[in-house]
Design a protein around this motif. Structure first.
Motif, mmCIF file in Angstrom:
data_model
loop_
_atom_site.group_PDB
_atom_site.id
_atom_site.type_symbol
_atom_site.label_atom_id
_atom_site.label_comp_id
_atom_site.label_asym_id
_atom_site.label_seq_id
_atom_site.Cartn_x
_atom_site.Cartn_y
_atom_site.Cartn_z
ATOM 1 N N THR A 69 96.525 45.324 61.304
ATOM 2 C CA THR A 69 96.453 47.073 60.727
ATOM 3 C C THR A 69 97.356 48.050 60.100
ATOM 4 O OG1 THR A 69 94.409 46.807 60.096
ATOM 5 C CG2 THR A 69 95.772 44.866 58.688
ATOM 6 N N TYR A 105 89.726 46.912 60.237
ATOM 7 C CA TYR A 105 91.326 46.561 60.944
ATOM 8 C C TYR A 105 91.033 45.064 60.925
ATOM 9 C CZ TYR A 105 91.716 51.325 60.971
ATOM 10 O OH TYR A 105 91.897 52.849 61.623
ATOM 11 N N ASP A 111 101.520 47.976 61.311
ATOM 12 C CA ASP A 111 101.924 47.347 60.248
ATOM 13 C C ASP A 111 102.681 45.998 61.415
ATOM 14 O OD1 ASP A 111 101.879 48.740 58.128
ATOM 15 O OD2 ASP A 111 103.385 49.997 58.580
ATOM 16 N N TRP A 112 101.367 45.090 62.018
ATOM 17 C CA TRP A 112 101.587 43.728 62.543
ATOM 18 C C TRP A 112 103.237 44.066 63.310
ATOM 19 C CZ3 TRP A 112 97.835 40.771 62.545
ATOM 20 C CH2 TRP A 112 96.711 41.050 61.944
#
Length: 91
Positions: A32, A62, A35-36
């Motif tokens: 997270t 997170y 944003d992966w």
């Protein structure tokens, strides 16, 4: 393994570390906090064979996982928790 050290202000230096016996090839930590996005935080090989990457993160909760180049997802048993959506880190 995860190492944490407080920085000035409200940031924490977080070092994500995989042992020598982790899958070969490129491995990145995704979650997270980025944003992966695969490859944004790739772990670098150290002299002792472990692989690490260090991030500066603010307070929060997170979720993250490690992604190996062959598409294998790994969780971190040293995280604050491990659930169905991956490892969890609370700062």
């Amino acid at each position: 393994m995860i190492k944490r050290s407080k920085l000035f202000g409200n940031k924490t230096r977080v070092t994500f570390c995989l042992p020598k016996d982790a899958p070969q090839g490129a491995v990145s930590v995704v979650g997270t906090f980025n944003d992966w996005t695969p490859g944004e935080h790739e772990l670098k090989v150290r002299r002792d064979g472990t692989r690490t990457v260090t991030l500066s993160l603010g307070p929060g909760h997170y979720r993250f996982r490690y992604l190996a180049s062959d598409g294998v997802w790994l969780d971190d048993e040293h995280a604050d928790a491990v659930g169905p959506q991956g490892s969890e880190l609370v700062l």
